[in-house]
Design a protein around this motif. Structure first.
Motif, short mmCIF file in Angstrom:
data_model
loop_
_atom_site.label_atom_id
_atom_site.label_comp_id
_atom_site.label_asym_id
_atom_site.label_seq_id
_atom_site.Cartn_x
_atom_site.Cartn_y
_atom_site.Cartn_z
N ALA A 1 28.66 -10.47 -19.13
CA ALA A 1 28.98 -9.04 -19.13
C ALA A 1 29.05 -8.52 -20.56
CB ALA A 1 30.29 -8.79 -18.41
N ARG A 2 29.62 -9.32 -21.45
CA ARG A 2 29.71 -8.93 -22.86
C ARG A 2 28.32 -8.78 -23.47
NH1 ARG A 2 30.62 -11.70 -27.95
NH2 ARG A 2 32.01 -10.45 -29.22
N GLU A 3 27.45 -9.74 -23.18
CA GLU A 3 26.08 -9.70 -23.70
C GLU A 3 25.32 -8.50 -23.16
OE1 GLU A 3 22.18 -12.51 -23.52
OE2 GLU A 3 24.12 -13.48 -23.79
N LYS A 4 25.46 -8.23 -21.87
CA LYS A 4 24.78 -7.09 -21.26
C LYS A 4 25.31 -5.77 -21.84
CE LYS A 4 23.58 -5.01 -16.85
NZ LYS A 4 23.71 -5.06 -15.39
N PHE A 5 26.61 -5.71 -22.09
CA PHE A 5 27.21 -4.50 -22.65
C PHE A 5 26.71 -4.27 -24.07
CE2 PHE A 5 30.52 -1.85 -24.41
CZ PHE A 5 30.72 -0.94 -23.38
N ILE A 6 26.63 -5.32 -24.85
CA ILE A 6 26.15 -5.18 -26.23
C ILE A 6 24.68 -4.75 -26.23
CG2 ILE A 6 25.60 -6.50 -28.32
CD1 ILE A 6 28.23 -8.05 -27.80
N ASN A 7 23.86 -5.38 -25.40
CA ASN A 7 22.45 -4.98 -25.31
C ASN A 7 22.29 -3.54 -24.84
OD1 ASN A 7 21.42 -7.41 -26.22
ND2 ASN A 7 21.31 -8.28 -24.18
N GLY A 8 23.18 -3.09 -23.98
CA GLY A 8 23.12 -1.73 -23.48
C GLY A 8 23.55 -0.68 -24.48
N ASN A 9 24.19 -1.12 -25.56
CA ASN A 9 24.66 -0.17 -26.58
C ASN A 9 23.93 -0.30 -27.91
OD1 ASN A 9 27.04 1.48 -25.54
ND2 ASN A 9 27.52 -0.57 -24.82
N LEU A 10 22.80 -0.98 -27.92
CA LEU A 10 22.03 -1.11 -29.17
C LEU A 10 21.45 0.23 -29.62
CD1 LEU A 10 20.23 -4.52 -28.70
CD2 LEU A 10 22.17 -3.99 -30.16
N ARG A 11 21.24 1.14 -28.68
CA ARG A 11 20.77 2.48 -29.07
C ARG A 11 21.83 3.20 -29.92
NH1 ARG A 11 16.45 4.71 -25.70
NH2 ARG A 11 15.80 3.09 -24.25
N LEU A 12 23.08 2.94 -29.64
CA LEU A 12 24.16 3.51 -30.44
C LEU A 12 24.07 2.99 -31.88
CD1 LEU A 12 26.80 5.13 -30.69
CD2 LEU A 12 28.00 3.07 -29.96
N VAL A 13 23.79 1.71 -32.02
CA VAL A 13 23.62 1.14 -33.37
C VAL A 13 22.49 1.85 -34.10
CG1 VAL A 13 23.03 -0.95 -34.66
CG2 VAL A 13 24.51 -1.12 -32.66
N LEU A 14 21.38 2.06 -33.41
CA LEU A 14 20.26 2.76 -34.04
C LEU A 14 20.63 4.16 -34.49
CD1 LEU A 14 17.11 1.85 -31.95
CD2 LEU A 14 17.57 1.33 -34.33
N SER A 15 21.35 4.88 -33.64
CA SER A 15 21.68 6.26 -34.00
C SER A 15 22.63 6.33 -35.20
CB SER A 15 22.28 6.99 -32.80
OG SER A 15 23.56 6.50 -32.50
N VAL A 16 23.54 5.38 -35.30
CA VAL A 16 24.47 5.37 -36.44
C VAL A 16 23.75 4.91 -37.70
CG1 VAL A 16 26.57 4.32 -37.37
CG2 VAL A 16 26.50 5.05 -34.99
N VAL A 17 22.92 3.89 -37.59
CA VAL A 17 22.24 3.32 -38.75
C VAL A 17 21.21 4.28 -39.33
CG1 VAL A 17 20.62 1.47 -39.35
CG2 VAL A 17 22.71 0.93 -38.16
N GLN A 18 20.67 5.19 -38.52
CA GLN A 18 19.70 6.15 -39.03
C GLN A 18 20.26 7.02 -40.14
OE1 GLN A 18 18.38 8.25 -35.55
NE2 GLN A 18 16.50 7.04 -35.44
N ARG A 19 21.55 7.20 -40.14
CA ARG A 19 22.18 8.01 -41.20
C ARG A 19 22.03 7.37 -42.57
NH1 ARG A 19 27.86 8.39 -38.20
NH2 ARG A 19 27.02 8.90 -36.16
N PHE A 20 21.84 6.05 -42.60
CA PHE A 20 21.77 5.33 -43.86
C PHE A 20 20.36 4.90 -44.22
CE2 PHE A 20 25.83 4.44 -41.76
CZ PHE A 20 26.69 4.99 -42.69
N GLY A 21 19.37 5.35 -43.47
CA GLY A 21 18.00 4.91 -43.65
C GLY A 21 17.34 5.37 -44.92
N ASN A 22 17.83 6.43 -45.53
CA ASN A 22 17.16 6.99 -46.72
C ASN A 22 17.77 6.48 -48.02
OD1 ASN A 22 19.59 8.24 -46.56
ND2 ASN A 22 18.80 10.32 -46.78
N ARG A 23 18.52 5.41 -47.98
CA ARG A 23 19.18 4.92 -49.20
C ARG A 23 18.48 3.70 -49.79
NH1 ARG A 23 25.57 5.83 -47.89
NH2 ARG A 23 25.32 7.94 -47.13
N GLY A 24 17.31 3.38 -49.27
CA GLY A 24 16.52 2.32 -49.87
C GLY A 24 16.78 0.93 -49.31
N GLU A 25 17.62 0.80 -48.34
CA GLU A 25 17.90 -0.51 -47.75
C GLU A 25 16.92 -0.79 -46.62
OE1 GLU A 25 19.98 -2.31 -49.26
OE2 GLU A 25 21.03 -0.80 -50.43
N SER A 26 16.74 -2.04 -46.32
CA SER A 26 15.84 -2.43 -45.24
C SER A 26 16.43 -1.99 -43.90
CB SER A 26 15.67 -3.95 -45.25
OG SER A 26 15.09 -4.40 -44.05
N ALA A 27 15.60 -1.39 -43.07
CA ALA A 27 16.05 -0.93 -41.76
C ALA A 27 16.49 -2.12 -40.90
CB ALA A 27 14.93 -0.16 -41.07
#
Length: 127
Positions: A37-63
């Protein structure tokens, strides 16, 4: 901008989207100690990670690096979340992901700046 189709070898177009009922049920099972259940929950929320990480995409770090650090923040959020406090997991997880990303970026910044490029605050100006 971060490529939304594939990042860190994860095809984001095929990520599952969990309904509110599924999230509630998975959180209940996670509290009981269900690893799948933990693994399924984490996989189901990876889109949230993408949306938060996009804020830092223009700072020169690897996506890919930012995405992986964000996943660590998501795992921490799932491990430490307490629904009794009245907040939603997405709100709590977004903060954990952001904190993990900012922490790692500040660490990278300290490593990458040679001392000769640091501004000297004690420099005396002779007139």
């Amino acid at each position: 901008m971060i490529n939304k189709v594939e990042i860190a070898s994860v095809n984001t177009a095929k990520l599952p989207v969990l309904s509110d009922e599924e999230k509630t049920e998975l959180l209940r099972r996670i509290k009981q100690g269900a690893k799948e259940a933990r693994e399924k929950f984490i996989n189901g929320n990876l889109r949230l990670v993408l949306s938060v990480v996009q804020r830092f995409g223009n700072r020169g770090e690897s996506a890919d690096d930012l995405f992986q650090i964000g996943c660590v923040g998501l795992i921490k959020a799932v491990s430490t979340f307490k629904s009794e406090k009245g907040s939603r997991l997405a709100t709590y997880a977004a903060r954990c992901i952001e904190n993990a990303t900012l922490s790692q970026m500040s660490f990278w910044a300290r490593l990458e700046l040679p001392t000769r490029e640091l501004p000297s605050r004690r420099r005396k100006i002779c007139i």
